[in-house]
Motif scaffolding. Structure first.
Motif, PDB file in Angstrom:
ATOM      1  N   VAL A   1       0.825  -1.208   0.000  1.00  0.00           N
ATOM      2  CA  VAL A   1       0.000   0.000   0.000  1.00  0.00           C
ATOM      3  C   VAL A   1       0.864   1.265   0.000  1.00  0.00           C
ATOM      4  N   LEU A   2       1.879   1.292   0.855  1.00  0.00           N
ATOM      5  CA  LEU A   2       2.704   2.495   0.997  1.00  0.00           C
ATOM      6  C   LEU A   2       3.618   2.738  -0.200  1.00  0.00           C
ATOM      7  N   TYR A   3       4.053   1.663  -0.851  1.00  0.00           N
ATOM      8  CA  TYR A   3       5.004   1.800  -1.968  1.00  0.00           C
ATOM      9  C   TYR A   3       4.400   1.268  -3.265  1.00  0.00           C
ATOM     10  N   PHE A   4       3.103   1.470  -3.418  1.00  0.00           N
ATOM     11  CA  PHE A   4       2.366   0.870  -4.532  1.00  0.00           C
ATOM     12  C   PHE A   4       3.015   1.149  -5.886  1.00  0.00           C
ATOM     13  N   LYS A   5       3.388   2.383  -6.156  1.00  0.00           N
ATOM     14  CA  LYS A   5       3.931   2.755  -7.461  1.00  0.00           C
ATOM     15  C   LYS A   5       5.275   2.092  -7.740  1.00  0.00           C
ATOM     16  N   ARG A   6       6.038   1.814  -6.690  1.00  0.00           N
ATOM     17  CA  ARG A   6       7.367   1.219  -6.870  1.00  0.00           C
ATOM     18  C   ARG A   6       7.286  -0.201  -7.431  1.00  0.00           C
ATOM     19  N   PHE A   7       6.150  -0.842  -7.273  1.00  0.00           N
ATOM     20  CA  PHE A   7       6.000  -2.210  -7.755  1.00  0.00           C
ATOM     21  C   PHE A   7       5.684  -2.282  -9.248  1.00  0.00           C
ATOM     22  N   PHE A   8       5.628  -1.139  -9.894  1.00  0.00           N
ATOM     23  CA  PHE A   8       5.355  -1.107 -11.322  1.00  0.00           C
ATOM     24  C   PHE A   8       6.476  -0.398 -12.090  1.00  0.00           C
ATOM     25  N   GLN A   9       7.644  -0.269 -11.452  1.00  0.00           N
ATOM     26  CA  GLN A   9       8.706   0.499 -12.092  1.00  0.00           C
ATOM     27  C   GLN A   9       9.434  -0.286 -13.179  1.00  0.00           C
ATOM     28  N   SER A  10       9.740  -1.580 -12.941  1.00  0.00           N
ATOM     29  CA  SER A  10      10.430  -2.376 -13.950  1.00  0.00           C
ATOM     30  C   SER A  10      10.511  -3.832 -13.503  1.00  0.00           C
TER      31      SER A  10
ATOM     32  N   ARG B   1      21.025   4.819   4.221  1.00  0.00           N
ATOM     33  CA  ARG B   1      20.132   4.187   5.191  1.00  0.00           C
ATOM     34  C   ARG B   1      18.739   3.989   4.608  1.00  0.00           C
ATOM     35  N   THR B   2      18.222   5.036   3.951  1.00  0.00           N
ATOM     36  CA  THR B   2      16.863   4.967   3.424  1.00  0.00           C
ATOM     37  C   THR B   2      16.746   3.926   2.324  1.00  0.00           C
ATOM     38  N   ALA B   3      17.714   3.890   1.404  1.00  0.00           N
ATOM     39  CA  ALA B   3      17.680   2.909   0.314  1.00  0.00           C
ATOM     40  C   ALA B   3      17.784   1.490   0.850  1.00  0.00           C
ATOM     41  N   ALA B   4      18.656   1.299   1.846  1.00  0.00           N
ATOM     42  CA  ALA B   4      18.806  -0.028   2.446  1.00  0.00           C
ATOM     43  C   ALA B   4      17.532  -0.454   3.162  1.00  0.00           C
ATOM     44  N   ALA B   5      16.902   0.486   3.870  1.00  0.00           N
ATOM     45  CA  ALA B   5      15.676   0.173   4.602  1.00  0.00           C
ATOM     46  C   ALA B   5      14.532  -0.155   3.650  1.00  0.00           C
ATOM     47  N   GLU B   6      14.396   0.622   2.596  1.00  0.00           N
ATOM     48  CA  GLU B   6      13.303   0.382   1.653  1.00  0.00           C
ATOM     49  C   GLU B   6      13.477  -0.942   0.921  1.00  0.00           C
ATOM     50  N   PHE B   7      14.712  -1.274   0.539  1.00  0.00           N
ATOM     51  CA  PHE B   7      14.927  -2.574  -0.108  1.00  0.00           C
ATOM     52  C   PHE B   7      14.628  -3.709   0.872  1.00  0.00           C
ATOM     53  N   SER B   8      14.937  -3.500   2.146  1.00  0.00           N
ATOM     54  CA  SER B   8      14.604  -4.478   3.175  1.00  0.00           C
ATOM     55  C   SER B   8      13.093  -4.681   3.256  1.00  0.00           C
ATOM     56  N   PHE B   9      12.335  -3.575   3.159  1.00  0.00           N
ATOM     57  CA  PHE B   9      10.872  -3.682   3.174  1.00  0.00           C
ATOM     58  C   PHE B   9      10.377  -4.513   1.987  1.00  0.00           C
TER      59      PHE B   9
ATOM     60  N   LEU C   1       1.431   0.135   8.952  1.00  0.00           N
ATOM     61  CA  LEU C   1       1.346   1.342   8.126  1.00  0.00           C
ATOM     62  C   LEU C   1       1.973   2.536   8.842  1.00  0.00           C
ATOM     63  N   VAL C   2       1.637   2.672  10.106  1.00  0.00           N
ATOM     64  CA  VAL C   2       2.153   3.789  10.900  1.00  0.00           C
ATOM     65  C   VAL C   2       3.626   3.578  11.224  1.00  0.00           C
ATOM     66  N   ALA C   3       3.989   2.344  11.570  1.00  0.00           N
ATOM     67  CA  ALA C   3       5.364   2.050  11.989  1.00  0.00           C
ATOM     68  C   ALA C   3       6.375   2.304  10.870  1.00  0.00           C
ATOM     69  N   ILE C   4       6.037   1.924   9.641  1.00  0.00           N
ATOM     70  CA  ILE C   4       6.962   2.105   8.519  1.00  0.00           C
ATOM     71  C   ILE C   4       7.219   3.584   8.254  1.00  0.00           C
TER      72      ILE C   4
END
Length: 261
Positions: free
Chosen positions: A59-68, A166-174, A219-222
């Protein structure tokens, strides 16, 4: 397990799944205090309700799942180590899910690592993840098969060791949590039924409640975690892990012996 216990465990899952503090470790500790850690349904519950937290990432990163398609191939590469080690060490991992003392030791050790990780790797600006980097992050994630290590913590540190921000590593972890948790859930359900267990209507309702609560809380924690991490780093989480881990060890030896495997 009753509805109150299910709600508490689901809240803990939602808060801690994407923080570097070990959601499974926290649920083992709490379920041990409830006296239900050794129940087969409890072990199933702590894995299956992770599906709810998976949906929060979608839900939070919906658009990222359609990038490539490249995005998905990299997730697959990072997921491969978990498949291999998960199949090889399945029985060992399952036995450790009853051990709060194992969790406590892992929390303390991981806490000291988080106190130093910002000094070791800093906060790089690189956000590009190669296939080699994805695979190495996947290897780091396998450390979380030891309860208390933290899947998100291990994979984030793995990403930072490869010079990711940090942010890129965390998001890839998600994102990596999706195939990892889905695979773990399907395997756990298969093993549960293969061992001769079945789910009652009450247990199915508990799983539904757990997933819904886990989704909403995550949702809130992320959102909160990403904002805090980009500004302050990991030290607070390191101190938290050490305090909780030492408290559990003290309780085990001086107040109430806990199950040890």
């Amino acid at each position: 397990m009753d509805i109150f216990q299910a709600i508490i465990l689901a809240i803990i899952e939602g808060i801690t799944e994407y923080l570097p503090v070990s959601s499974t470790g926290h649920m083992i500790i709490v379920s041990s205090f409830f006296g239900i850690a050794q129940e087969e349904f409890t072990k199933l519950f702590t894995i299956v309700i992770q599906l709810g937290t998976i949906l929060s990432v979608v839900v939070l990163y919906f658009k990222r799942f359609f990038q490539s398609m490249d995005f998905y191939f990299k997730l697959l590469v990072a997921f491969i180590p978990a498949v291999v080690f998960g199949l090889l060490l399945s029985d060992v991992i399952d036995s450790l899910l009853e051990s709060p003392l194992t969790v406590a030791i892992s929390l303390v050790v991981g806490g000291f690592i988080l106190l130093k990780v910002d000094n070791w790797f800093g906060d790089a600006e690189n956000t590009d993840i190669s296939y080699a980097t994805a695979f190495k992050i996947g290897l780091f994630q396998c450390l979380a098969m030891i309860p208390g290590v933290s899947r998100s913590g291990a994979s984030i540190v793995g990403g930072m060791s490869q010079k990711l921000s940090r942010t890129a590593a965390a998001e890839f972890s998600f994102f990596l949590a999706l195939p990892t948790m889905l695979g773990a859930t399907l395997k756990k359900i298969f093993d549960y039924y293969n061992a001769g267990f079945t789910l009652t209507d009450e247990q199915i309702n508990l799983l539904i409640v757990g997933n819904v609560i886990g989704f909403l809380v995550a949702l809130v924690a992320i959102k909160t975690f990403i904002g805090y991490l980009s500004k302050h780093g990991f030290k607070m989480f390191g101190y938290y892990r050490i305090i909780v881990g030492l408290s559990i060890i003290a309780i085990h030896y001086f107040v109430r012996p806990l199950t040890v495997i």
